[in-house]
Scaffold this motif. Structure first.
Motif, PDB file in Angstrom:
ATOM      1  N   ALA A 383       0.830  -1.202   0.000  1.00  0.00           N
ATOM      2  CA  ALA A 383       0.000   0.000   0.000  1.00  0.00           C
ATOM      3  C   ALA A 383       0.869   1.259   0.000  1.00  0.00           C
ATOM      4  CB  ALA A 383      -0.926  -0.001   1.210  1.00  0.00           C
ATOM      5  N   ARG A 384       1.956   1.227   0.771  1.00  0.00           N
ATOM      6  CA  ARG A 384       2.851   2.384   0.804  1.00  0.00           C
ATOM      7  C   ARG A 384       3.501   2.592  -0.560  1.00  0.00           C
ATOM      8  NH1 ARG A 384       1.774   5.493   3.747  1.00  0.00           N
ATOM      9  NH2 ARG A 384       2.258   4.524   5.757  1.00  0.00           N
ATOM     10  N   VAL A 385       3.873   1.508  -1.231  1.00  0.00           N
ATOM     11  CA  VAL A 385       4.468   1.631  -2.565  1.00  0.00           C
ATOM     12  C   VAL A 385       3.474   2.270  -3.525  1.00  0.00           C
ATOM     13  CG1 VAL A 385       5.271   0.303  -4.563  1.00  0.00           C
ATOM     14  CG2 VAL A 385       6.134  -0.234  -2.279  1.00  0.00           C
ATOM     15  N   ARG A 386       2.219   1.853  -3.475  1.00  0.00           N
ATOM     16  CA  ARG A 386       1.197   2.450  -4.354  1.00  0.00           C
ATOM     17  C   ARG A 386       1.016   3.934  -4.052  1.00  0.00           C
ATOM     18  NH1 ARG A 386      -1.423  -2.463  -3.173  1.00  0.00           N
ATOM     19  NH2 ARG A 386      -2.758  -1.423  -1.646  1.00  0.00           N
ATOM     20  N   ASP A 387       1.156   4.308  -2.794  1.00  0.00           N
ATOM     21  CA  ASP A 387       0.976   5.710  -2.406  1.00  0.00           C
ATOM     22  C   ASP A 387       2.082   6.606  -2.951  1.00  0.00           C
ATOM     23  OD1 ASP A 387      -1.315   5.109  -1.003  1.00  0.00           O
ATOM     24  OD2 ASP A 387      -0.322   5.004   0.953  1.00  0.00           O
ATOM     25  N   VAL A 388       3.311   6.093  -3.000  1.00  0.00           N
ATOM     26  CA  VAL A 388       4.438   6.976  -3.283  1.00  0.00           C
ATOM     27  C   VAL A 388       5.079   6.740  -4.651  1.00  0.00           C
ATOM     28  CG1 VAL A 388       4.936   7.195  -0.821  1.00  0.00           C
ATOM     29  CG2 VAL A 388       6.148   5.462  -2.160  1.00  0.00           C
ATOM     30  N   LEU A 389       4.766   5.623  -5.299  1.00  0.00           N
ATOM     31  CA  LEU A 389       5.342   5.329  -6.608  1.00  0.00           C
ATOM     32  C   LEU A 389       4.218   5.171  -7.624  1.00  0.00           C
ATOM     33  CD1 LEU A 389       8.072   2.701  -5.597  1.00  0.00           C
ATOM     34  CD2 LEU A 389       8.351   5.180  -5.889  1.00  0.00           C
ATOM     35  N   PRO A 390       3.959   6.191  -8.413  1.00  0.00           N
ATOM     36  CA  PRO A 390       2.818   6.135  -9.349  1.00  0.00           C
ATOM     37  C   PRO A 390       2.864   4.945 -10.300  1.00  0.00           C
ATOM     38  CG  PRO A 390       3.689   8.371  -9.187  1.00  0.00           C
ATOM     39  CD  PRO A 390       4.645   7.500  -8.448  1.00  0.00           C
ATOM     40  N   GLN A 391       4.060   4.500 -10.690  1.00  0.00           N
ATOM     41  CA  GLN A 391       4.168   3.389 -11.628  1.00  0.00           C
ATOM     42  C   GLN A 391       3.679   2.074 -11.025  1.00  0.00           C
ATOM     43  OE1 GLN A 391       8.023   3.366 -13.899  1.00  0.00           O
ATOM     44  NE2 GLN A 391       8.489   5.103 -12.568  1.00  0.00           N
ATOM     45  N   ALA A 392       3.584   2.017  -9.700  1.00  0.00           N
ATOM     46  CA  ALA A 392       3.172   0.767  -9.054  1.00  0.00           C
ATOM     47  C   ALA A 392       1.665   0.553  -9.076  1.00  0.00           C
ATOM     48  CB  ALA A 392       3.663   0.750  -7.600  1.00  0.00           C
ATOM     49  N   VAL A 393       0.905   1.601  -9.398  1.00  0.00           N
ATOM     50  CA  VAL A 393      -0.551   1.486  -9.336  1.00  0.00           C
ATOM     51  C   VAL A 393      -1.057   0.408 -10.288  1.00  0.00           C
ATOM     52  CG1 VAL A 393      -2.722   2.701  -9.729  1.00  0.00           C
ATOM     53  CG2 VAL A 393      -0.821   3.883  -8.585  1.00  0.00           C
ATOM     54  N   ARG A 394      -0.457   0.304 -11.465  1.00  0.00           N
ATOM     55  CA  ARG A 394      -0.906  -0.668 -12.464  1.00  0.00           C
ATOM     56  C   ARG A 394      -0.057  -1.938 -12.478  1.00  0.00           C
ATOM     57  NH1 ARG A 394      -2.176   3.296 -17.672  1.00  0.00           N
ATOM     58  NH2 ARG A 394      -3.737   4.615 -16.603  1.00  0.00           N
ATOM     59  N   ALA A 395       0.943  -2.002 -11.616  1.00  0.00           N
ATOM     60  CA  ALA A 395       1.800  -3.185 -11.581  1.00  0.00           C
ATOM     61  C   ALA A 395       1.153  -4.277 -10.743  1.00  0.00           C
ATOM     62  CB  ALA A 395       3.164  -2.825 -11.006  1.00  0.00           C
ATOM     63  N   ARG A 396       1.520  -5.507 -11.033  1.00  0.00           N
ATOM     64  CA  ARG A 396       0.982  -6.646 -10.279  1.00  0.00           C
ATOM     65  C   ARG A 396       2.047  -7.146  -9.306  1.00  0.00           C
ATOM     66  NH1 ARG A 396       0.558 -12.323 -11.490  1.00  0.00           N
ATOM     67  NH2 ARG A 396       1.508 -11.921 -13.543  1.00  0.00           N
ATOM     68  N   LEU A 397       1.658  -7.262  -8.046  1.00  0.00           N
ATOM     69  CA  LEU A 397       2.562  -7.782  -7.027  1.00  0.00           C
ATOM     70  C   LEU A 397       2.662  -9.298  -7.186  1.00  0.00           C
ATOM     71  CD1 LEU A 397       4.278  -7.248  -4.471  1.00  0.00           C
ATOM     72  CD2 LEU A 397       2.189  -7.612  -3.127  1.00  0.00           C
ATOM     73  N   LEU A 398       3.872  -9.785  -7.418  1.00  0.00           N
ATOM     74  CA  LEU A 398       4.073 -11.216  -7.631  1.00  0.00           C
ATOM     75  C   LEU A 398       4.368 -11.970  -6.344  1.00  0.00           C
ATOM     76  CD1 LEU A 398       6.365 -11.050 -10.806  1.00  0.00           C
ATOM     77  CD2 LEU A 398       3.874 -11.384 -10.707  1.00  0.00           C
ATOM     78  N   ARG A 399       5.091 -11.328  -5.455  1.00  0.00           N
ATOM     79  CA  ARG A 399       5.509 -12.013  -4.227  1.00  0.00           C
ATOM     80  C   ARG A 399       5.906 -10.989  -3.181  1.00  0.00           C
ATOM     81  NH1 ARG A 399       7.483 -15.949  -1.236  1.00  0.00           N
ATOM     82  NH2 ARG A 399       9.594 -15.871  -0.384  1.00  0.00           N
ATOM     83  N   GLY A 400       5.709 -11.343  -1.928  1.00  0.00           N
ATOM     84  CA  GLY A 400       6.173 -10.533  -0.810  1.00  0.00           C
ATOM     85  C   GLY A 400       6.830 -11.404   0.236  1.00  0.00           C
ATOM     86  N   GLY A 401       7.854 -10.911   0.853  1.00  0.00           N
ATOM     87  CA  GLY A 401       8.548 -11.631   1.912  1.00  0.00           C
ATOM     88  C   GLY A 401       9.020 -10.670   2.983  1.00  0.00           C
ATOM     89  N   VAL A 402       9.196 -11.171   4.198  1.00  0.00           N
ATOM     90  CA  VAL A 402       9.565 -10.342   5.346  1.00  0.00           C
ATOM     91  C   VAL A 402      10.839 -10.890   5.984  1.00  0.00           C
ATOM     92  CG1 VAL A 402       8.856  -9.471   7.612  1.00  0.00           C
ATOM     93  CG2 VAL A 402       7.170  -9.721   5.771  1.00  0.00           C
ATOM     94  N   VAL A 403      11.744  -9.989   6.287  1.00  0.00           N
ATOM     95  CA  VAL A 403      12.947 -10.336   7.038  1.00  0.00           C
ATOM     96  C   VAL A 403      12.936  -9.517   8.322  1.00  0.00           C
ATOM     97  CG1 VAL A 403      15.460 -10.370   7.092  1.00  0.00           C
ATOM     98  CG2 VAL A 403      14.256 -10.814   4.943  1.00  0.00           C
ATOM     99  N   ARG A 404      12.932 -10.214   9.446  1.00  0.00           N
ATOM    100  CA  ARG A 404      13.024  -9.548  10.751  1.00  0.00           C
ATOM    101  C   ARG A 404      14.404  -9.819  11.323  1.00  0.00           C
ATOM    102  NH1 ARG A 404       8.092 -11.850  10.474  1.00  0.00           N
ATOM    103  NH2 ARG A 404       6.245 -10.592  10.991  1.00  0.00           N
ATOM    104  N   GLU A 405      15.192  -8.804  11.464  1.00  0.00           N
ATOM    105  CA  GLU A 405      16.463  -8.938  12.173  1.00  0.00           C
ATOM    106  C   GLU A 405      16.195  -8.400  13.578  1.00  0.00           C
ATOM    107  OE1 GLU A 405      20.155 -10.486  12.382  1.00  0.00           O
ATOM    108  OE2 GLU A 405      19.038 -10.397  10.501  1.00  0.00           O
ATOM    109  N   ARG A 406      15.808  -9.297  14.475  1.00  0.00           N
ATOM    110  CA  ARG A 406      15.318  -8.866  15.796  1.00  0.00           C
ATOM    111  C   ARG A 406      16.427  -8.274  16.655  1.00  0.00           C
ATOM    112  NH1 ARG A 406      10.132 -10.560  16.397  1.00  0.00           N
ATOM    113  NH2 ARG A 406       9.429 -12.288  15.069  1.00  0.00           N
TER     114      ARG A 406
END
Length: 459
Positions: A383-406
């Motif tokens: 959602a943040r990417v869509r808010d700040v990068l106009p080119q992302a509005v029409r792009a399709r998200l293929l994958r997401g991953g999270v890294v926590r360095e606690r």
């Protein structure tokens, strides 16, 4: 200097009766910089790393879905990281970091406006002053206020009290709310991994002084152009092995101290083997220091205060969300997000030259985000990417991953337990990590400086 002619030259070879002159426990930035410096002098070095891969808290892993090497968190270097660049040059990896000519940072403001801080090619600190004075994102009053900070940077005056926080220090030096919220506090969070009203001022003042009072390139940002393990860890392994050293992974090591009445290190125990050695560099994170001694071997009493300080030093997390899109969505190598719970977006496509579109979104001082589930973090980041990068509005998200360095870094709050020196006062034992008292926060440069100091102390 050509790497082939560099290995094994310099000081006389360190000699011992055993197979190794020095054992380095830990293969992060501190351990690898210490080991490579020793190997350059001709020492027979053995590195023991408990994890199955090199790099410590600055490494990479293979993403199961895409097959890409993914960093366990985005690391940024600055031109003032002189010891880090000396380390990279030694192991033939200097070209693995792309450094700006001078500081240039694009920011996305809360309303979506993109603004750019550029520092011209002027002697410090005039390049910073000129860049900020020309930065129309800030009110003129706040831009002029930076002149009140310049004497503190040029004279390297830090906090007047060890109880002063970053925010207090900035206010004391006349920095208005706009410049604090847009520039200084995001920089402080990135450098210290702690909120400005919690972190001590002295380490931040040291960072600013090193960035803005030497050469113009000292403030320039450097980004790795390869995954972190390939940027420095694997080149360091190659360098050390070519010099006759050994590197062992999945090798949990314990230090064996001399019997009662003795004073110093006797051996290192690893997988049932005891290796006698005249010198040991303990290059483990602060939180692992207390577990470094064998079960039948008490830590030297001289280390009791340091081990107690380590146990009382809180850890701080960093959260990185990686997003893969079906097309490029970003034109900049990185952008800073002002007023956002996600602080920076890095385009890995630009760094690695890939045709894929892979973004890394970084949140430092991430105590509030770290407990959230992966799905929620990915959705928030997208959602943040869509808010700040106009080119992302029409792009399709293929994958997401999270890294926590606690346990990415340690707390720098005023009144924190003291950080140790590299020399321990114990025969044959040196400490090297970003936690050492280098004056810097927990950065790659702090770790490498400690590693080099340890190597220089072993004769």
């Amino acid at each position: 200097m050509d790497r082939d002619t560099d290995v094994g030259k310099g000081d006389a070879r360190l000699l011992s009766k055993g197979a190794f002159d020095v054992i380095v426990i830990g293969a992060g930035c501190a351990g690898l910089s210490a080991a490579s410096a020793l190997a350059q002098r001709g020492a027979r070095v053995l590195i023991l790393e408990a994890r199955p891969r090199l790099g410590g808290r600055a490494t990479a892993f293979q993403d199961r879905a895409t097959g890409e090497r993914v960093d366990n968190g985005q690391h940024v270097l600055f031109g003032c990281y002189r010891e880090t660049f000396r380390f990279l040059d030694r192991i033939g990896a200097g070209a693995n970091v792309r450094l700006q000519v001078s500081l240039e940072v694009p920011f996305v403001m809360p309303g979506g406006e993109v603004t750019r801080l550029r520092c011209p090619d002027l002697p410090p600190p005039f390049h910073l002053l000129a860049g900020i004075l020309d930065w129309k994102a800030l009110p003129l009053r706040d831009r002029l206020g930076v002149l009140r900070l310049a004497p503190a940077l040029s004279a390297y005056r830090t906090a007047s009290s060890d109880r002063e926080t970053v925010r207090d220090w900035l206010i004391r030096h006349g920095q208005g709310s706009s410049i604090r919220e847009t520039l200084w506090e995001p920089l402080a969070i990135a450098a210290l991994n702690q909120a400005p009203d919690e972190a001590a001022a002295a380490p931040f003042a040291r960072v600013l002084a090193e960035m803005f009072r030497g050469q113009a390139r000292d403030a320039a940002i450097g980004l790795p152009v390869k995954p972190l393990d390939q940027t420095y860890a694997e080149p360091a392994r190659t360098f050390i092995e070519r010099a006759g050293g050994q590197v062992r992974v999945s090798a949990q090591a314990r230090i064996v101290t001399k019997p009662a009445g003795g004073r110093g290190v006797h051996a290192v125990e690893v997988k049932g083997e005891r290796i006698e050695v005249p010198a040991v560099v303990a290059a483990v994170p602060w939180y692992a220091l207390g577990d470094l001694f064998a079960s039948d071997s008490l830590p030297p009493s001289a280390l009791a205060t340091t081990i107690d300080a380590a146990a009382k030093t809180p850890a701080l997390p960093i959260v990185t969300v990686n997003l893969w899109y079906d097309r490029p969505v970003m034109d900049e190598p990185f952008v800073g997000l002002v007023g956002s719970d996600i602080h920076w977006i890095f385009d890995k496509r630009q760094a690695f030259g890939s045709s894929a579109s892979h973004l890394s979104l970084v949140t430092s001082a991430a105590r509030d985000l770290a407990p959230l589930g992966n799905d929620e973090l990915v959705q928030r980041a997208a959602a943040r990417v869509r808010d700040v990068l106009p080119q992302a509005v029409r792009a399709r998200l293929l994958r997401g991953g999270v890294v926590r360095e606690r346990r990415a870094t340690f707390s720098l709050a005023p009144g924190s337990p003291p950080r140790p020196q590299v020399a321990t006062g114990i025969d044959g034992l040196w400490l090297a990590s970003d936690w050492n008292d280098t004056g810097l926060p927990g950065t790659i440069e702090s770790a490498v400086r400690a590693g080099h100091e340890a190597a220089e102390g072993i004769r």
